[in-house]
Structure formats: structure tokens, C-alpha cells
Design an enzyme around this catalytic site. Structure first.
Site, mmCIF file in Angstrom:
data_model
loop_
_atom_site.group_PDB
_atom_site.id
_atom_site.type_symbol
_atom_site.label_atom_id
_atom_site.label_comp_id
_atom_site.label_asym_id
_atom_site.label_seq_id
_atom_site.Cartn_x
_atom_site.Cartn_y
_atom_site.Cartn_z
ATOM 1 N N GLY A 1 -13.759 22.128 40.117
ATOM 2 C CA GLY A 1 -13.132 22.679 41.466
ATOM 3 C C GLY A 1 -14.318 22.136 42.566
ATOM 4 C CB ALA A 2 -15.797 18.620 42.721
ATOM 5 C CG ASP B 1 -15.081 28.265 50.738
ATOM 6 O OD1 ASP B 1 -15.192 27.494 51.875
ATOM 7 O OD2 ASP B 1 -15.391 29.308 50.622
ATOM 8 C CG LEU B 2 -18.926 28.518 44.959
ATOM 9 C CD1 LEU B 2 -19.266 29.976 45.746
ATOM 10 C CD2 LEU B 2 -19.020 28.456 43.611
ATOM 11 N NE ARG C 1 -2.893 19.565 40.402
ATOM 12 C CZ ARG C 1 -2.015 19.602 39.347
ATOM 13 N NH1 ARG C 1 -2.146 20.244 38.450
ATOM 14 N NH2 ARG C 1 -0.948 18.442 39.307
ATOM 15 C CG ASP D 1 -23.588 39.558 39.634
ATOM 16 O OD1 ASP D 1 -24.013 39.301 40.837
ATOM 17 O OD2 ASP D 1 -22.825 40.422 39.185
ATOM 18 C CG HIS D 2 -23.665 35.684 44.546
ATOM 19 N ND1 HIS D 2 -22.603 36.397 44.467
ATOM 20 C CD2 HIS D 2 -24.096 35.986 46.077
ATOM 21 C CE1 HIS D 2 -22.236 37.031 45.653
ATOM 22 N NE2 HIS D 2 -23.235 36.969 46.582
ATOM 23 C CD GLU E 1 -18.296 41.167 51.544
ATOM 24 O OE1 GLU E 1 -18.532 40.063 52.294
ATOM 25 O OE2 GLU E 1 -17.900 41.630 50.700
ATOM 26 C CG HIS F 1 -21.721 41.207 43.203
ATOM 27 N ND1 HIS F 1 -21.994 40.187 42.474
ATOM 28 C CD2 HIS F 1 -20.787 41.028 44.073
ATOM 29 C CE1 HIS F 1 -21.360 39.231 42.620
ATOM 30 N NE2 HIS F 1 -20.644 39.518 43.891
ATOM 31 C CE LYS G 1 -23.035 39.497 54.084
ATOM 32 N NZ LYS G 1 -22.307 39.704 52.723
HETATM 33 C C1 BG6 Z 1 -18.142 38.087 45.994
HETATM 34 C C2 BG6 Z 1 -17.219 38.603 46.473
HETATM 35 O O1 BG6 Z 1 -18.565 37.870 44.672
HETATM 36 O O2 BG6 Z 1 -19.439 38.402 46.792
HETATM 37 C C3 BG6 Z 1 -16.717 38.390 47.976
HETATM 38 O O3 BG6 Z 1 -16.050 37.797 45.793
HETATM 39 C C4 BG6 Z 1 -17.964 39.015 48.635
HETATM 40 O O4 BG6 Z 1 -15.789 39.121 48.202
HETATM 41 C C5 BG6 Z 1 -19.305 38.207 48.298
HETATM 42 O O5 BG6 Z 1 -17.723 38.560 50.174
HETATM 43 C C6 BG6 Z 1 -20.515 39.090 48.887
HETATM 44 O O6 BG6 Z 1 -21.482 38.438 48.755
HETATM 45 P P1 BG6 Z 1 -22.802 38.444 49.712
HETATM 46 O O7 BG6 Z 1 -23.969 37.685 48.771
HETATM 47 O O8 BG6 Z 1 -22.387 37.851 50.698
HETATM 48 O O9 BG6 Z 1 -23.457 39.932 49.789
#
Ligand code: BG6
Length: 485
Positions: free
Chosen positions: A13-14, A17-18, A47, A178-179, A217, A241, A345
Site C-alpha cells: 500500500g506504498a 495516503d497513509l 499495484r 491503534d494510533h 473532529e 480508539h 478538532k
Molecule cells: C482513524 C479513523 O482511525 O482516526 C479516522 O479512521 C479518524 O476516521 C482518525 O479521522 C482520527 O485520528 P486523530 O489522531 O486525528 O484523532
């Protein structure tokens, strides 16, 4: 100089966007700081037919904001190669292995490999089984698989996915991102709670009235309408999250910061979540909403977004009352809410303490706020005597927010998480047990919502969400601390 780890990254997936927004900048930061130096290489696959030169240009473009010098960025990008790839075609893995082995030799990587899956989960199983079968996973070094969300769409599909991946890689080789777990202030929850007896000794049902988690957000679904319309806020944010943050807030003190101890305590919380009541009246524990256009009509409604069904019933907002069914937390509601196109946000946690029980004062509840994003820091609001005669009170705010300069220099979640992968530290990744239990919890809500008639409450874009989210707290005599005013 920091400790350098040798590794080959293979990013599926290089061209996405991520990778562009998060992964390449994170890898560059690790390079700048010396965690990666001469002995690393990256193969980007997707691809599309890209040349190495073009890929390196894309990588340089993605890091343009933070480079030390053009020269340094150029040197960094020479570690990147591109291989066009059809994930279903076995022959492609053979070519990929050849390139991987060459780079291993060239950079002296000792067989250490990180396979980064940043694409549709429907391919995860195919990719991992080919990695194993075509011997891309090495015998001599470490082999770690990083998996981006969504990890399934419900418990059943996530279990299927997990079984598929497990037939090629063991749980301790998997790093489910899970960021939120990589965010400084989310990690800080454990430091605040367990390094300050002042807080630790107050962190109980005697002192805390309720917890409030707000992940809000201001953006809409942007170009992700196709994914989001099938997902909705419950699957997109609550399953992962929100529940992870709830786990961090309420878990027992872990014996150590090893992955086993932290995950065990967090899992214990997720396992003890009480089945939520989901109805269409005020007895419900969960409410949802979808954004309509903003009151000035400058922002369009969700149903008018690109690739969204014009009659969509997908929720872009969720609020809920979570009950942790343990003796400690049963009587302390955990309120959560998350939504798109809200007023601001911001991610924050408000902990509302109880009022005094004596008649001495007309006191207000103290609150502790943990700001996760974009501000980072802590704010405590307590009662304080008003200057003058009598014993009247007024709120006093003790706040410490990190400066812009500090924020600029502190590592982003992805940088921290990728470094953890390099170090083999799984503490801040979601274990399968947590993922499974979280799905089971949200599935109950999803299934009931799906059974409702064709109705969803609306909220105007750029607001705090539907009125139902306030009623949820009011029925218990509570209210949201954060009101976006
Ligand atoms: C992602 C979701 O996991 O987290 C997005 O898929 C969301 O929809 C994003 O915008 C929010 O992350 P953060 O760090 O901007 O709060």
C-alpha cells in the site's frame, strides 16, 4: 547516537495516503534521530507501476516539511525501492523475495523484516500466507507484521482474518496499530495515574463521579466516503480508539510495562463491559447521529458527500454510556462521544470528581482534564475561596499545557509506534483478545441499530452533535464538561 536497528521494511500500500502522510515522515524522523542509519531499506509495493526514481521523489515530497537538508533527504530516499505488485499473484512474491534478499545483502540487514500492511484488510490473509509460502519471512532475523485498521468489520470477520493471519504468523509477530496508543498523552494516562499517589488514591468510585471521553473532529469524511459509509463512527472510532482509551483510564495498575502485564489489565476491563441497553427511547445507553448541512449551509450534509449513499443511515456521531461491570467501576459511568463535522478538532478526557458530602460548602465538582490533541497537557479545576468576607467559593484552574515548541519537537504517534516495532515492543499495540472483546461489545450496538426502522437523528455540521447526547448524561444528573463554547 541512538541505538540503530537493522531492518527491511516491505510496505504494502506504498502509494496510499497513509504511507505518504504518516509512514514516510515517521521513518524519516527515525533516520534523523539515528534509530535508522545506514542499515535499513524500504520496499514499497502497490499495484501501480512506479519506477524507483519516481518512488524516491514521492518519498522526498512526503518528508519535505521536516528535512535537515536536501542532501540528507536524498541520501535517505536512496534506501527506498519500488516493486509493482499484484497481491494475488504468486509470481510477484518470488520477484519481491529476490529484491528483498538483494537489499538484505546490500545493506547488511541480517534477515530482519517488517511487513507493513497498509491496504484493504480483505488482502491481509492472502498477503501473509504468501509471505510465508514464498519464504519472504526469513529464518535468521525477526519477522514482524504491522497491521493497519480496520481489523474486520465485526467479531466474526475479525476472527476469520485473525485465523488466516495466524496460520502464517504467531501473535507475538503481529503489531495491530491503534494510533491512539502511540499518542503521548494517551500513554501519559498510565504515568499520571500510577506515578502520583495523589491521583492513584483518588482514582476510585468513592471520589470519581464519571469519566468523559471526547474524540471530536471538525472534518467530514473527505475522500473516504466509500469506506466510511459502510463503517460509521461506531466501527471507525469506538471499537478501537475509544475503547482503548477507556481501558487505559480504568485498568488496574499493571505489575510492569511489559506487553503481557499492560494488555492483561486492559483486557480485563474490556471483558467486563456490561451489555449496553440500546433502544429508541431515553432508556438507551448509546445514541447516534448524522451530520446535516451547517446552519449557514456552507458545509454540506453527510448524505451529499462524495461516494455516500444519498439515503445513508450511517452514523457520523456516537455517544454512549459505558458501564464497567466490576465492583470498582459499576457505579461510575464512562461517557464517550466521537463524531465527524463537529465544532472542533479535539481529543480530551474529563474526569469529574464528586462533590463534598458535608454542608460546609456550596462546592462544585472538581475536574481533571487530559488534553490529548491538538493541545497536550493537564488541567485541574478545584474549588477555591473567593477573596472577601464569608466562605464563598469560585473555581481555580491549575493548568499545564505543553508549548508549541515542545509539541513541534515531540514524536508523532506513528514515529513512536514504528520505533516500538523495530524494538520488538508490543506494549502499545492491540492484542487479539482486546480486539475480539471490543468487537463483541460494539456488535451488540450495531445489530440493534441495524434492526431499527429507517431513521437516524441529524445534527448540524460543526456543532457538538445531537441533543440526545446531552440527555444521556442528564438522566443521571450529569452534564458534559466540554461544550465547545
Ligand atoms: C482513524 C479513523 O482511525 O482516526 C479516522 O479512521 C479518524 O476516521 C482518525 O479521522 C482520527 O485520528 P486523530 O489522531 O486525528 O484523532
Amino acid at each position: 547516537m541512538s541505538h540503530e536497528t537493522k531492518a527491511l521494511f516491505i510496505i504494502f500500500g506504498a502509494t496510499g495516503d497513509l504511507a505518504h502522510r504518516k509512514l514516510y515522515p515517521a521513518i524519516y524522523e527515525l533516520y534523523k534521530k539515528g534509530y535508522l542509519s545506514k542499515s535499513f531499506a524500504v520496499i514499497g509495493t502497490a499495484r501501480r507501476e512506479w519506477s524507483d526514481d519516481y518512488f524516491q521523489e514521492v518519498v522526498r515530497d512526503s518528508i519535505a516539511d521536516g528535512i535537515e537538508s536536501e542532501e540528507h533527504a536524498k541520501e535517505f530516499s536512496t534506501h527506498f525501492r519500488y516493486q509493482s505488485h499484484n497481491v494475488k499473484d504468486t509470481a510477484h512474491y518470488v520477484t519481491l523475495k529476490k529484491l528483498a534478499d538483494e537489499l538484505d545483502e546490500e545493506y547488511g540487514l541480517e534477515g530482519n523484516r517488517i511487513f507493513y500492511l497498509s491496504m484493504s484488510p480483505s488482502f491481509f490473509g492472502t498477503i501473509t500466507s504468501h509471505l510465508k509460502a514464498q519464504s519472504l519471512a526469513t529464518d535468521e532475523g525477526f519477522n514482524r507484521v504491522v497491521i493497519e485498521k480496520p481489523f474486520g468489520t465485526d467479531f466474526e470477520s475479525s476472527k476469520e482474518l485473525n485465523d488466516e493471519i495466524n496460520s502464517s504468523f504467531a501473535e507475538d509477530q503481529l503489531y495491530r496499530i491503534d494510533h491512539y496508543l502511540g499518542k503521548e498523552m494517551v500513554q501519559n494516562i498510565l504515568a499520571l495515574r500510577f506515578s502520583n499517589p495523589l491521583l492513584e488514591n483518588s482514582w476510585n468510585k468513592e471520589t470519581i463521579a464519571n469519566f468523559q471521553v471526547t474524540l471530536s473532529e471538525d472534518l467530514g469524511v473527505e475522500e473516504r466516503g466509500e469506506y466510511y459509509d459502510k463503517s460509521g463512527a461506531l466501527r471507525d472510532m469506538v471499537q478501537n480508539h475509544v475503547l482503548q482509551v477507556v481501558g487505559m483510564l480504568t485498568m488496574n495498575r499493571p505489575d510492569s510495562f511489559t506487553p503481557e502485564d499492560v494488555r492483561r489489565e486492559k483486557l480485563a476491563i474490556i471483558e467486563s463491559l456490561k451489555t449496553p441497553v440500546v433502544t429508541q427511547d431515553e432508556t438507551t445507553d448509546f445514541v447516534r447521529g448524522q451530520y446535516s448541512d451547517s446552519s449557514d449551509q456552507k458545509v454540506k450534509a453527510y448524505r451529499n458527500e462524495d461516494k455516500v449513499d444519498p439515503e445513508s443511515l450511517t452514523e457520523t456521531f456516537v455517544a454512549g454510556q459505558i458501564t464497567i461491570d466490576t465492583d470498582e467501576w459499576r457505579d461510575v459511568p464512562v461517557y464517550v462521544r466521537t463524531g465527524k463535522r463537529m465544532a472542533e478538532k479535539l481529543s480530551r478526557i474529563d474526569i469529574v470528581f464528586k462533590e463534598t458530602t458535608s454542608d460546609l460548602f456550596n462546592d462544585s465538582p472538581s475536574t481533571l482534564t487530559i488534553f490529548i490533541n491538538p493541545d497536550q497537557g493537564v488541567e485541574l479545576v478545584i474549588n477555591n475561596k473567593k477573596i472577601g468576607p464569608g466562605m464563598d467559593l469560585e473555581p481555580m484552574t491549575l493548568a499545564s499545557l505543553r508549548s508549541k515548541e515542545t509539541l513541534k519537537n515531540s514524536p508523532e504517534a506513528y514515529e513512536k509506534l514504528i520505533l516500538d516495532v523495530l524494538n520488538g515492543d508490543e506494549t502499545h499495540f492491540a492484542h487479539w483478545g482486546e480486539v475480539a472483546e471490543s468487537w463483541k461489545y460494539v456488535d451488540q450496538i450495531r445489530q440493534t441499530w441495524d434492526s431499527f426502522e429507517d431513521h437516524i437523528p441529524f445534527y448540524p455540521a460543526l456543532s457538538v452533535g445531537p441533543a440526545e447526547a446531552n440527555q444521556l448524561l442528564e438522566r443521571n444528573g450529569h452534564h458534559w464538561v466540554y461544550t465547545a463554547e
